[in-house]
Design a protein around this motif. Structure first.
Motif, PDB file in Angstrom:
ATOM      1  N   ARG A  14       7.191  40.514   1.226  1.00  0.00           N
ATOM      2  CA  ARG A  14       7.851  41.817   1.384  1.00  0.00           C
ATOM      3  C   ARG A  14       9.370  41.670   1.372  1.00  0.00           C
ATOM      4  N   LYS A  15       9.875  40.639   2.018  1.00  0.00           N
ATOM      5  CA  LYS A  15      11.324  40.419   2.026  1.00  0.00           C
ATOM      6  C   LYS A  15      11.833  40.153   0.604  1.00  0.00           C
ATOM      7  N   LYS A  16      11.131  39.317  -0.136  1.00  0.00           N
ATOM      8  CA  LYS A  16      11.529  39.011  -1.505  1.00  0.00           C
ATOM      9  C   LYS A  16      11.504  40.261  -2.377  1.00  0.00           C
ATOM     10  N   GLU A  17      10.499  41.094  -2.202  1.00  0.00           N
ATOM     11  CA  GLU A  17      10.390  42.319  -3.005  1.00  0.00           C
ATOM     12  C   GLU A  17      11.547  43.270  -2.725  1.00  0.00           C
ATOM     13  N   ARG A  18      11.928  43.393  -1.442  1.00  0.00           N
ATOM     14  CA  ARG A  18      13.041  44.293  -1.101  1.00  0.00           C
ATOM     15  C   ARG A  18      14.367  43.771  -1.628  1.00  0.00           C
ATOM     16  N   ILE A  19      14.564  42.456  -1.556  1.00  0.00           N
ATOM     17  CA  ILE A  19      15.807  41.874  -2.075  1.00  0.00           C
ATOM     18  C   ILE A  19      15.859  42.015  -3.592  1.00  0.00           C
ATOM     19  N   LEU A  20      14.729  41.792  -4.245  1.00  0.00           N
ATOM     20  CA  LEU A  20      14.658  41.978  -5.702  1.00  0.00           C
ATOM     21  C   LEU A  20      15.002  43.415  -6.088  1.00  0.00           C
ATOM     22  N   GLU A  21      14.498  44.344  -5.311  1.00  0.00           N
ATOM     23  CA  GLU A  21      14.760  45.758  -5.590  1.00  0.00           C
ATOM     24  C   GLU A  21      16.247  46.074  -5.448  1.00  0.00           C
ATOM     25  N   ASP A  22      16.898  45.470  -4.463  1.00  0.00           N
ATOM     26  CA  ASP A  22      18.331  45.692  -4.255  1.00  0.00           C
ATOM     27  C   ASP A  22      19.185  44.970  -5.295  1.00  0.00           C
ATOM     28  N   GLY A  23      18.654  43.882  -5.859  1.00  0.00           N
ATOM     29  CA  GLY A  23      19.380  43.133  -6.873  1.00  0.00           C
ATOM     30  C   GLY A  23      20.142  41.956  -6.288  1.00  0.00           C
ATOM     31  N   ILE A  24      20.410  40.990  -7.131  1.00  0.00           N
ATOM     32  CA  ILE A  24      21.076  39.759  -6.691  1.00  0.00           C
ATOM     33  C   ILE A  24      22.487  40.031  -6.172  1.00  0.00           C
ATOM     34  N   ASP A  25      23.099  41.122  -6.631  1.00  0.00           N
ATOM     35  CA  ASP A  25      24.453  41.457  -6.167  1.00  0.00           C
ATOM     36  C   ASP A  25      24.482  41.853  -4.696  1.00  0.00           C
TER      37      ASP A  25
END
Length: 281
Positions: A14-25
């Motif tokens: 879930r953490k990875k999915e939320r960070i991916l959604e926000d983008g690497i920036d």
């Protein structure tokens, strides 16, 4: 046992999915230095910190060695005690660091001795750490290093010598002040210990506003149990915590699994961290 332990696979996903959604920036990295970005062992021997070298190898004379060992014997049990309160441990660690800083002055620490130790020390970056730091630089991902090293000012030189002191890197550590003759005369505030890194970061928030004002997700890297708290002063929505459990695995693993999302065992490489960063791009 695999050297990679996932504490809770669903939570990590879930953490990875939320960070991916926000983008690497949206991402920045907060990391310890010694035994996190660097190795815990060199071949078969534990790598000594510079303070441990001072204490064990006689650079400042027998009386300093005796007193420094006395401090270690008095305070180290508090440092590794998982049962006492944070407030008690934090107070004991500050007593230890401040007393030891005064010993640097009383027993003649100087830049010649520091240079000699740096040349002799066999510390090396953890396998993959240089690649990881270069990857952060190339992707404009800030790296905030928070170190409690008593002689943390050598981190700057170490990064420069290895050509990885990039513009995206900010170092928060202990700095000893030397006079024009190269003799230790004081130390900068605040004193950073293994327990108060997040408070030290708070003192630097004005310098970090360009990072923390624009980034909302954190990848945290540490090797001590207390390191998992070192980003507490930063605003964040998600924080992905990776802990390096370099020794005493059977004794400490359960505690590390409770503190970190991922635990890398036995002085392991940075491969997993690099792969994880690639997943988040």
């Amino acid at each position: 046992m695999s050297d990679i332990v996932i504490s809770n696979k669903e939570k990590l996903k879930r953490k990875k999915e939320r960070i991916l959604e926000d983008g690497i920036d949206s991402l920045f990295v907060v990391s310890d230095f010694d035994r996190t970005l660097t190795k815990h062992f060199s071949e078969t021997h534990k790598v000594l910190s510079l303070v441990q070298m001072l204490r064990e190898e006689g650079y400042l004379g027998e009386e300093y060695t005796k007193k420094a060992r006395g401090l270690f014997e008095k305070y180290h049990p508090y440092e590794i005690d998982m049962t006492i309160s944070f407030e008690e441990k934090n107070a004991k660690m500050e007593e230890w660091w401040r007393t030891h800083n005064q010993y640097f002055i009383d027993y003649g620490l100087n830049t010649r001795v520091v240079d000699e130790m740096v040349k002799k020390r066999k510390a090396g970056f953890r396998d993959g750490a240089i690649e990881f730091m270069t990857d952060l630089h190339e992707n404009n991902i800030p790296l905030v290093i928070i170190s409690a090293s008593g002689l943390g000012f050598v981190i700057d030189d170490y990064l420069e010598k290895n050509k990885v002191f990039y513009k995206n890197t900010k170092i928060i550590t202990n700095y000893i002040e030397f006079d024009e003759k190269g003799m230790a005369v004081g130390s900068r505030e605040p004193v950073i210990t293994t327990t108060n890194k997040y408070l030290a970061a708070k003192e630097h928030m004005s310098e970090l506003k360009n990072i923390n004002g624009k980034k909302k997700n954190i990848m945290l890297l540490g090797d001590s149990y207390e390191d998992e708290k070192m980003a507490n002063s930063f605003f964040h929505e998600d924080i992905l915590k990776i802990g390096f459990l370099n020794e005493k695995v059977d004794e400490r693993l359960d505690d590390y699994k409770g503190a970190y999302d991922v635990v890398i065992l036995n002085d392991g490489k940075m491969d997993y961290v690099i792969e994880l960063l690639d997943e988040l791009k």
